[in-house]
Design an enzyme around this catalytic site. Structure first.
Site, short mmCIF file in Angstrom:
data_model
loop_
_atom_site.label_atom_id
_atom_site.label_comp_id
_atom_site.label_asym_id
_atom_site.label_seq_id
_atom_site.Cartn_x
_atom_site.Cartn_y
_atom_site.Cartn_z
N ASP A 13 0.57 -0.90 5.29
CA ASP A 13 1.28 -0.35 6.45
C ASP A 13 1.03 -1.19 7.70
N ASP A 58 -15.09 -3.31 12.86
CA ASP A 58 -15.12 -2.41 11.70
C ASP A 58 -15.11 -1.00 12.26
N MET A 59 -14.48 -0.08 11.55
CA MET A 59 -14.39 1.30 12.04
C MET A 59 -15.77 1.95 12.15
N LEU A 80 -4.68 2.81 11.41
CA LEU A 80 -4.30 2.80 9.99
C LEU A 80 -5.48 2.42 9.12
N ALA A 81 -6.61 2.01 9.70
CA ALA A 81 -7.75 1.57 8.89
C ALA A 81 -8.34 2.75 8.14
N GLN A 83 -10.65 3.66 4.13
CA GLN A 83 -10.88 3.50 2.70
C GLN A 83 -9.80 4.41 2.11
N GLU A 127 -2.36 14.05 1.20
CA GLU A 127 -3.51 14.46 0.38
C GLU A 127 -4.18 15.70 0.95
N TYR A 149 -11.85 11.81 0.07
CA TYR A 149 -10.90 11.13 0.97
C TYR A 149 -10.15 12.17 1.81
N LYS A 153 -10.17 12.89 5.84
CA LYS A 153 -8.92 12.84 6.61
C LYS A 153 -8.62 14.19 7.27
N ARG A 184 2.12 -3.15 -1.65
CA ARG A 184 1.17 -2.10 -2.00
C ARG A 184 0.00 -2.71 -2.78
P1 NAP Z 1 -4.37 -0.05 2.66
O1 NAP Z 1 -3.33 -1.02 2.21
O2 NAP Z 1 -5.49 0.28 1.76
O3 NAP Z 1 -4.98 -0.63 4.03
C1 NAP Z 1 -6.14 -0.10 4.59
C2 NAP Z 1 -6.57 -0.96 5.76
O4 NAP Z 1 -7.79 -0.42 6.32
C3 NAP Z 1 -6.90 -2.41 5.37
O5 NAP Z 1 -6.47 -3.26 6.41
C4 NAP Z 1 -8.42 -2.40 5.32
O6 NAP Z 1 -9.01 -3.64 5.56
C5 NAP Z 1 -8.72 -1.47 6.50
N1 NAP Z 1 -10.09 -0.95 6.45
C6 NAP Z 1 -10.71 -0.32 5.44
N2 NAP Z 1 -11.97 -0.02 5.79
C7 NAP Z 1 -12.16 -0.48 7.05
C8 NAP Z 1 -13.24 -0.49 7.96
N3 NAP Z 1 -14.43 0.03 7.64
N4 NAP Z 1 -13.07 -1.05 9.18
C9 NAP Z 1 -11.88 -1.63 9.51
N5 NAP Z 1 -10.83 -1.67 8.69
C10 NAP Z 1 -10.96 -1.09 7.48
O7 NAP Z 1 -3.70 1.31 3.10
P2 NAP Z 1 -2.18 1.64 3.51
O8 NAP Z 1 -1.46 2.09 2.31
O9 NAP Z 1 -1.65 0.55 4.36
O10 NAP Z 1 -2.40 2.94 4.40
C11 NAP Z 1 -2.61 2.85 5.80
C12 NAP Z 1 -3.23 4.14 6.30
O11 NAP Z 1 -2.38 5.23 5.99
C13 NAP Z 1 -4.57 4.49 5.67
O12 NAP Z 1 -5.33 5.14 6.66
C14 NAP Z 1 -4.22 5.48 4.56
O13 NAP Z 1 -5.32 6.32 4.30
C15 NAP Z 1 -3.07 6.20 5.20
N6 NAP Z 1 -2.04 6.75 4.32
C16 NAP Z 1 -1.42 5.95 3.40
C17 NAP Z 1 -0.42 6.47 2.61
C18 NAP Z 1 0.31 5.62 1.61
O14 NAP Z 1 0.97 6.21 0.73
N7 NAP Z 1 0.27 4.33 1.71
C19 NAP Z 1 -0.03 7.81 2.78
C20 NAP Z 1 -0.68 8.59 3.73
C21 NAP Z 1 -1.67 8.04 4.50
P3 NAP Z 1 -9.35 -4.66 4.36
O15 NAP Z 1 -8.07 -5.37 4.10
O16 NAP Z 1 -10.41 -5.48 4.95
O17 NAP Z 1 -9.79 -3.81 3.18
O1 G4F Z 2 -1.16 5.84 -6.56
P1 G4F Z 2 -2.31 6.74 -6.39
O2 G4F Z 2 -3.66 6.14 -6.54
O3 G4F Z 2 -2.12 7.43 -4.99
P2 G4F Z 2 -2.66 8.80 -4.36
O4 G4F Z 2 -3.91 9.26 -5.00
O5 G4F Z 2 -1.52 9.75 -4.33
O6 G4F Z 2 -3.03 8.34 -2.87
C1 G4F Z 2 -2.14 7.56 -2.09
O7 G4F Z 2 -1.26 8.40 -1.40
C2 G4F Z 2 -1.89 9.27 -0.44
C3 G4F Z 2 -0.79 10.12 0.20
O8 G4F Z 2 -0.58 11.27 -0.57
C4 G4F Z 2 -2.61 8.42 0.59
F1 G4F Z 2 -3.19 9.24 1.51
C5 G4F Z 2 -3.66 7.58 -0.10
O9 G4F Z 2 -4.28 6.74 0.86
C6 G4F Z 2 -2.98 6.72 -1.15
O10 G4F Z 2 -2.15 5.80 -0.49
O11 G4F Z 2 -2.21 7.93 -7.46
C7 G4F Z 2 -1.05 8.73 -7.58
C8 G4F Z 2 -1.22 9.66 -8.78
C9 G4F Z 2 -2.57 10.39 -8.83
O12 G4F Z 2 -2.39 11.72 -9.23
C10 G4F Z 2 -3.35 9.65 -9.90
O13 G4F Z 2 -4.33 10.41 -10.57
O14 G4F Z 2 -1.18 8.87 -9.99
C11 G4F Z 2 -2.21 9.30 -10.85
N1 G4F Z 2 -2.57 8.23 -11.78
C12 G4F Z 2 -2.46 8.33 -13.14
N2 G4F Z 2 -2.93 7.22 -13.72
C13 G4F Z 2 -3.11 7.04 -11.48
C14 G4F Z 2 -3.34 6.40 -12.70
N3 G4F Z 2 -3.40 6.49 -10.29
C15 G4F Z 2 -3.93 5.25 -10.31
N4 G4F Z 2 -4.20 4.67 -9.13
N5 G4F Z 2 -4.20 4.58 -11.48
C16 G4F Z 2 -3.92 5.12 -12.71
O15 G4F Z 2 -4.16 4.51 -13.75
#
Ligand code: NAP
Ligand code: G4F
Length: 348
Positions: A13, A58-59, A80-81, A83, A127, A149, A153, A184
């Site tokens: 993101d 770092d956060m 957006l940072a 884990q 989540e 997680y 959050k 992704r």
């Molecule tokens: P992502 O690809 O995993 O990116 C996470 C970012 O956070 C990376 O730049 C990572 O840096 C940084 N980070 C992790 N730990 C840190 C720390 N201790 N200090 C500073 N930076 C740190 O996640 P994303 O999918 O872009 O998601 C962005 C945000 O939206 C996250 O907060 C996630 O929880 C939230 N979110 C995502 C989704 C989704 O479906 N994608 C949905 C809802 C919410 P590194 O590259 O160094 O690891």
């Molecule tokens: O792709 P996932 O790992 O995403 P999950 O757990 O939904 O989390 C993502 O979306 C959240 C928003 O709802 C964000 F907050 C979070 O940061 C992240 O971006 O898993 C999706 C589903 C889960 O139920 C998981 O158990 O897929 C299921 N799954 C089944 N087999 C798997 C696998 N997930 C992963 N990663 N790997 C598998 O082999």
């Protein structure tokens, strides 16, 4: 020129948001964590690495974060940072709480002390609804977090609200449902599937191991979702918004759609491995984005089938190029010379 500070810019993101804000004419600052192997590949892929002003922080490091806010002196902060991998939060619950929970309070405290007028966006998540049975979920649905997680959050979600109501700060939670893209991370289920299917198609891999095919998610397209983050901060009043497509599909449907598009039968390749099952999972998420549609005039441009198509094509093209000998930004990463990394020593 407006100034933005992004945390998490090296993630999916963060990279799309930085690109979006640069196009809007923003001066974009971002924090990044130094790692032994640089991970700027998303920013390089989008061709924007040299356009962002990077600040090491770092956060978990209050001092460095404070410095970052001072240097950027932003109008808007996008936090957006995190884990962000739910499965990993079971292995590292304390680290996840520190970064995803306390990290947000650190940022809020810094902004409150530095300049309360700065607008802050927090990457909140669907989540939070973990164990909820009510479909679809909206801003009024009660939360039942099902992972460390989600618990972290949930804490940060409430801290945003507390600083908004207690100190009058412009602090918004975007409750975003899953959103995906070719950028992704490979461990998330969608990209794990499209990447493996592309490799299977080209004879580079035989099988794909997944934990469970039953969970259902409301999957959207990341560039649609970052647009919405910005929209939330352009309003006069800070509010929380659910961002989703309103459609839900199972992991099996994602697998089937991906493999079918490559003329493969998923049943010949997909194996179940309990290693990928979580101690507690979230089985059904479906968002109701009615408030965002009405008040932000936001609507997703890409839905499920198109999303699968975009991701599968990107992975297939990449592996085809790889087979022809092409290298990519992530193949041999190094800290490039031509980037704007802020150095304290040079500033004194
Ligand atoms: P992502 O690809 O995993 O990116 C996470 C970012 O956070 C990376 O730049 C990572 O840096 C940084 N980070 C992790 N730990 C840190 C720390 N201790 N200090 C500073 N930076 C740190 O996640 P994303 O999918 O872009 O998601 C962005 C945000 O939206 C996250 O907060 C996630 O929880 C939230 N979110 C995502 C989704 C989704 O479906 N994608 C949905 C809802 C919410 P590194 O590259 O160094 O690891
Ligand atoms: O792709 P996932 O790992 O995403 P999950 O757990 O939904 O989390 C993502 O979306 C959240 C928003 O709802 C964000 F907050 C979070 O940061 C992240 O971006 O898993 C999706 C589903 C889960 O139920 C998981 O158990 O897929 C299921 N799954 C089944 N087999 C798997 C696998 N997930 C992963 N990663 N790997 C598998 O082999």
């Amino acid at each position: 020129m407006k100034r933005a500070l992004i945390t998490g810019v090296t993630g999916q993101d963060g990279a799309y948001l930085a690109q979006f804000l640069l196009k809007k004419g923003y001066d974009v600052y971002a924090i990044y964590r130094r790692s032994s192997t640089p991970n700027f590949w998303r920013l390089q892929t989008l061709g924007i690495l040299d356009k962002i002003k990077l600040i090491p922080a770092d956060m978990a490091d209050m001092g460095a974060l404070m410095e970052a806010v001072k240097i950027a002196d932003p109008d808007e902060v996008y936090n957006l940072a995190a884990q962000s991998y739910v499965a990993a939060s079971f292995d590292q619950p304390l680290f996840t709480a520190d970064v995803d929970g306390l990290g947000v309070t650190r940022l809020l405290e810094i902004v409150r002390n530095y300049n309360k007028e700065i607008k802050i966006y927090q990457a909140s998540t669907s989540e939070l609804y973990g164990g909820v049975k009510k479909m679809p979920q909206d801003e009024k649905t009660a939360f039942i977090p099902n992972s460390p997680y989600a618990a972290a959050k949930l804490y940060s979600y409430h801290m945003m609200k507390i600083y908004r109501e207690g100190y009058g700060m412009f602090a918004c939670n975007g409750i975003l449902f899953n959103h995906e893209s070719p950028l992704r991370g490979l461990e998330f289920v969608t990209r794990k599937i499209t990447n493996a299917a592309a490799r299977i198609k080209l004879g580079l891999q035989k099988d794909l191991e997944l934990g469970n095919l039953d969970p259902k998610r409301d999957w959207g397209f990341a560039p649609d979702y970052v647009r919405c983050m910005w929209m939330m901060l352009q309003r006069d009043k800070p509010e929380d918004f659910v961002i989703a497509t309103g459609e839900t599909h199972s992991v099996q449907e994602f697998v089937d759609t991906t493999f079918s598009s490559l003329k493969l039968n998923w049943k010949d390749h997909v194996k179940i491995n309990k290693k990928f099952v979580r101690p507690l999972d979230v089985f059904h998420l479906c968002g109701n984005p009615a408030k965002a549609r009405k008040e932000l005039k936001w609507k997703p441009q890409i839905k499920f089938k198109e999303l699968v198509k975009i991701m599968t094509k990107a992975d297939l093209d990449r592996w085809k190029k790889h087979l022809k000998g092409e290298t990519f930004h992530w193949d041999a990463p190094n800290y490039p010379d031509n980037i704007n990394i802020y150095k304290r020593s040079l500033d004194k």
